[in-house]
Each structure stands twice: as C-alpha cells, then as structure tokens.
Scaffold this motif. Structure first.
Motif, mmCIF file in Angstrom:
data_model
loop_
_atom_site.group_PDB
_atom_site.id
_atom_site.type_symbol
_atom_site.label_atom_id
_atom_site.label_comp_id
_atom_site.label_asym_id
_atom_site.label_seq_id
_atom_site.Cartn_x
_atom_site.Cartn_y
_atom_site.Cartn_z
ATOM 1 N N LEU A 1 -29.660 -46.627 -31.348
ATOM 2 C CA LEU A 1 -28.815 -46.151 -32.446
ATOM 3 C C LEU A 1 -28.240 -47.331 -33.222
ATOM 4 O O LEU A 1 -27.925 -48.365 -32.628
ATOM 5 C CB LEU A 1 -27.660 -45.302 -31.908
ATOM 6 C CG LEU A 1 -27.994 -43.932 -31.367
ATOM 7 C CD1 LEU A 1 -26.772 -43.308 -30.692
ATOM 8 C CD2 LEU A 1 -28.482 -43.021 -32.493
ATOM 9 N N PRO A 2 -28.047 -47.155 -34.515
ATOM 10 C CA PRO A 2 -27.355 -48.190 -35.290
ATOM 11 C C PRO A 2 -25.912 -48.354 -34.791
ATOM 12 O O PRO A 2 -25.298 -47.397 -34.309
ATOM 13 C CB PRO A 2 -27.377 -47.649 -36.718
ATOM 14 C CG PRO A 2 -28.419 -46.582 -36.738
ATOM 15 C CD PRO A 2 -28.494 -46.045 -35.346
ATOM 16 N N GLN A 3 -25.386 -49.553 -34.926
ATOM 17 C CA GLN A 3 -24.034 -49.842 -34.430
ATOM 18 C C GLN A 3 -22.980 -48.907 -35.028
ATOM 19 O O GLN A 3 -22.064 -48.475 -34.325
ATOM 20 C CB GLN A 3 -23.667 -51.307 -34.716
ATOM 21 C CG GLN A 3 -24.497 -52.299 -33.921
ATOM 22 C CD GLN A 3 -24.280 -52.171 -32.420
ATOM 23 O OE1 GLN A 3 -23.166 -51.998 -31.939
ATOM 24 N NE2 GLN A 3 -25.375 -52.261 -31.674
ATOM 25 N N GLU A 4 -23.095 -48.585 -36.292
ATOM 26 C CA GLU A 4 -22.116 -47.697 -36.922
ATOM 27 C C GLU A 4 -22.157 -46.307 -36.291
ATOM 28 O O GLU A 4 -21.119 -45.683 -36.068
ATOM 29 C CB GLU A 4 -22.353 -47.610 -38.432
ATOM 30 C CG GLU A 4 -21.393 -46.687 -39.153
ATOM 31 C CD GLU A 4 -19.918 -47.057 -39.003
ATOM 32 O OE1 GLU A 4 -19.070 -46.151 -39.156
ATOM 33 O OE2 GLU A 4 -19.596 -48.234 -38.724
ATOM 34 N N GLU A 5 -23.340 -45.836 -35.966
ATOM 35 C CA GLU A 5 -23.448 -44.519 -35.323
ATOM 36 C C GLU A 5 -22.858 -44.557 -33.922
ATOM 37 O O GLU A 5 -22.210 -43.600 -33.486
ATOM 38 C CB GLU A 5 -24.903 -44.050 -35.284
ATOM 39 C CG GLU A 5 -25.046 -42.612 -34.843
ATOM 40 C CD GLU A 5 -24.228 -41.657 -35.698
ATOM 41 O OE1 GLU A 5 -23.507 -40.817 -35.120
ATOM 42 O OE2 GLU A 5 -24.282 -41.744 -36.933
ATOM 43 N N ILE A 6 -23.067 -45.640 -33.210
ATOM 44 C CA ILE A 6 -22.472 -45.787 -31.878
ATOM 45 C C ILE A 6 -20.952 -45.733 -31.990
ATOM 46 O O ILE A 6 -20.290 -45.051 -31.214
ATOM 47 C CB ILE A 6 -22.936 -47.094 -31.211
ATOM 48 C CG1 ILE A 6 -24.432 -47.046 -30.923
ATOM 49 C CG2 ILE A 6 -22.152 -47.358 -29.917
ATOM 50 C CD1 ILE A 6 -25.031 -48.382 -30.516
ATOM 51 N N ARG A 7 -20.416 -46.446 -32.959
ATOM 52 C CA ARG A 7 -18.958 -46.457 -33.153
ATOM 53 C C ARG A 7 -18.431 -45.044 -33.413
ATOM 54 O O ARG A 7 -17.440 -44.622 -32.831
ATOM 55 C CB ARG A 7 -18.584 -47.392 -34.305
ATOM 56 C CG ARG A 7 -17.073 -47.577 -34.459
ATOM 57 C CD ARG A 7 -16.710 -48.288 -35.746
ATOM 58 N NE ARG A 7 -17.054 -47.535 -36.941
ATOM 59 C CZ ARG A 7 -16.415 -46.446 -37.370
ATOM 60 N NH1 ARG A 7 -15.404 -45.950 -36.688
ATOM 61 N NH2 ARG A 7 -16.797 -45.826 -38.472
ATOM 62 N N GLN A 8 -19.120 -44.303 -34.251
ATOM 63 C CA GLN A 8 -18.694 -42.932 -34.553
ATOM 64 C C GLN A 8 -18.802 -42.036 -33.320
ATOM 65 O O GLN A 8 -17.916 -41.216 -33.059
ATOM 66 C CB GLN A 8 -19.518 -42.366 -35.704
ATOM 67 C CG GLN A 8 -19.234 -43.031 -37.023
ATOM 68 C CD GLN A 8 -20.165 -42.564 -38.114
ATOM 69 O OE1 GLN A 8 -20.851 -41.544 -38.001
ATOM 70 N NE2 GLN A 8 -20.215 -43.322 -39.207
ATOM 71 N N MET A 9 -19.886 -42.204 -32.578
ATOM 72 C CA MET A 9 -20.093 -41.388 -31.381
ATOM 73 C C MET A 9 -19.032 -41.673 -30.331
ATOM 74 O O MET A 9 -18.504 -40.755 -29.699
ATOM 75 C CB MET A 9 -21.488 -41.653 -30.819
ATOM 76 C CG MET A 9 -21.854 -40.787 -29.636
ATOM 77 S SD MET A 9 -23.537 -41.093 -29.088
ATOM 78 C CE MET A 9 -23.294 -42.523 -28.080
ATOM 79 N N ALA B 1 -21.677 -46.290 -23.848
ATOM 80 C CA ALA B 1 -22.311 -46.302 -25.170
ATOM 81 C C ALA B 1 -22.233 -47.695 -25.790
ATOM 82 O O ALA B 1 -23.228 -48.216 -26.312
ATOM 83 C CB ALA B 1 -21.644 -45.271 -26.079
ATOM 84 N N LEU B 2 -21.071 -48.300 -25.712
ATOM 85 C CA LEU B 2 -20.904 -49.652 -26.259
ATOM 86 C C LEU B 2 -21.773 -50.659 -25.530
ATOM 87 O O LEU B 2 -22.362 -51.554 -26.143
ATOM 88 C CB LEU B 2 -19.435 -50.059 -26.200
ATOM 89 C CG LEU B 2 -18.498 -49.261 -27.110
ATOM 90 C CD1 LEU B 2 -17.050 -49.600 -26.813
ATOM 91 C CD2 LEU B 2 -18.846 -49.487 -28.573
ATOM 92 N N LYS B 3 -21.880 -50.498 -24.230
ATOM 93 C CA LYS B 3 -22.729 -51.384 -23.426
ATOM 94 C C LYS B 3 -24.184 -51.283 -23.889
ATOM 95 O O LYS B 3 -24.873 -52.296 -24.034
ATOM 96 C CB LYS B 3 -22.601 -51.022 -21.948
ATOM 97 C CG LYS B 3 -23.376 -51.927 -21.017
ATOM 98 C CD LYS B 3 -23.123 -51.524 -19.572
ATOM 99 C CE LYS B 3 -23.946 -52.362 -18.610
ATOM 100 N NZ LYS B 3 -23.760 -51.921 -17.218
ATOM 101 N N GLY B 4 -24.651 -50.069 -24.117
ATOM 102 C CA GLY B 4 -26.010 -49.879 -24.617
ATOM 103 C C GLY B 4 -26.200 -50.540 -25.968
ATOM 104 O O GLY B 4 -27.208 -51.202 -26.211
ATOM 105 N N GLY B 5 -25.214 -50.390 -26.847
ATOM 106 C CA GLY B 5 -25.297 -51.019 -28.156
ATOM 107 C C GLY B 5 -25.326 -52.528 -28.081
ATOM 108 O O GLY B 5 -26.013 -53.190 -28.857
ATOM 109 N N GLN B 6 -24.613 -53.090 -27.114
ATOM 110 C CA GLN B 6 -24.578 -54.545 -26.951
ATOM 111 C C GLN B 6 -25.892 -55.084 -26.404
ATOM 112 O O GLN B 6 -26.191 -56.266 -26.552
ATOM 113 C CB GLN B 6 -23.436 -54.944 -26.024
ATOM 114 C CG GLN B 6 -22.074 -54.711 -26.624
ATOM 115 C CD GLN B 6 -20.945 -54.836 -25.612
ATOM 116 O OE1 GLN B 6 -21.170 -54.892 -24.411
ATOM 117 N NE2 GLN B 6 -19.718 -54.867 -26.114
#
Length: 128
Positions: A36-44, A56-61
């Motif tokens: 997922l794009p970082q912005e979508e992760i933030r919203q989720m 979720a943040l860990k996955g994004g990182q």
C-alpha cells in the motif's frame, strides 16, 4: 474496535487457536501494508486498534520503494506465513477470516480505498 475484540472476532469466525488468530491477524495487516502507498497506510492506521496500527506501520516501513503494483496471491500467502511462522498452505483460511474481520473494523470507504490501492491478485482476496 480494540485489538482484543478484533482477535476475538477472528477466533469466533473459525480460528479457534488464540495464538494462530493473533499471529495471523498481525501478519496479515503487516503484509497488506507492504503493498500500500504510505498515505493509505496512514489513513488505515487511524481506524485500526493501536497494536494493529503498529503492525501496519511496520509493514509500510519494510517496503523497498514504491508499493508493488503486481504481486501474486501465492506470494502474499508466503509473506503472511513467514510473519506468522506457519506454512503458506496453513494460512489461507486464517487470512480470509482476518480479511473479513478487517473489513468490519474499518469504514466501508476506507476498505474500498485499501482494495483500490492493492495489487489485483490481493484485491481478489479482499473481494471474496
């Protein structure tokens, strides 16, 4: 919804082993966010319980650049299995249960946004 309630719902939906329910829940959320794009992760994350937001943040990182636009569903199951310390075959049904629980934990609009942003193969999992 709090983390405990999320895990309880996963258990009640057919994953009777608490450890499996917990591990696959965290692993699925983390693996979704690899794509997922970082912005979508933030919203989720604003709609998820704190502990699941951290996954979720860990996955994004762990992303290596832009979110992947093409990922095979088998690769996704392998990503979850690795994180949950299970085999890819054994995570299939638990992942479906977690996805259905995730669908109830966020707003419909957010779920649609996440679905829209995921690669097509993973998107089919969310649509099932």
């Amino acid at each position: 919804m709090q983390t405990e309630e999320f895990i309880n719902r996963v258990e009640q939906a057919g994953i009777s082993d608490r450890t499996v329910a917990t591990n696959v829940s965290f692993a699925t959320i983390e693996a979704l966010c690899l794509h997922l794009p970082q912005e979508e992760i933030r919203q989720m994350t604003s709609q998820l319980p704190s502990e699941l937001s951290q996954a979720a943040l860990k996955g994004g990182q762990q992303q290596t650049g832009e979110a992947d636009s093409k990922v095979e569903l088998e690769d996704f199951y392998t990503e979850v299995a690795t994180r949950a310390d299970m085999s890819a075959d054994d995570v299939r049904e638990p992942v479906r249960v977690v996805i259905n629980t995730f669908k109830k934990a966020v707003t419909t609009g957010e779920f649609v946004d996440v679905t829209f942003e995921l690669p097509a193969d993973i998107n089919t999992l969310l649509a099932s």
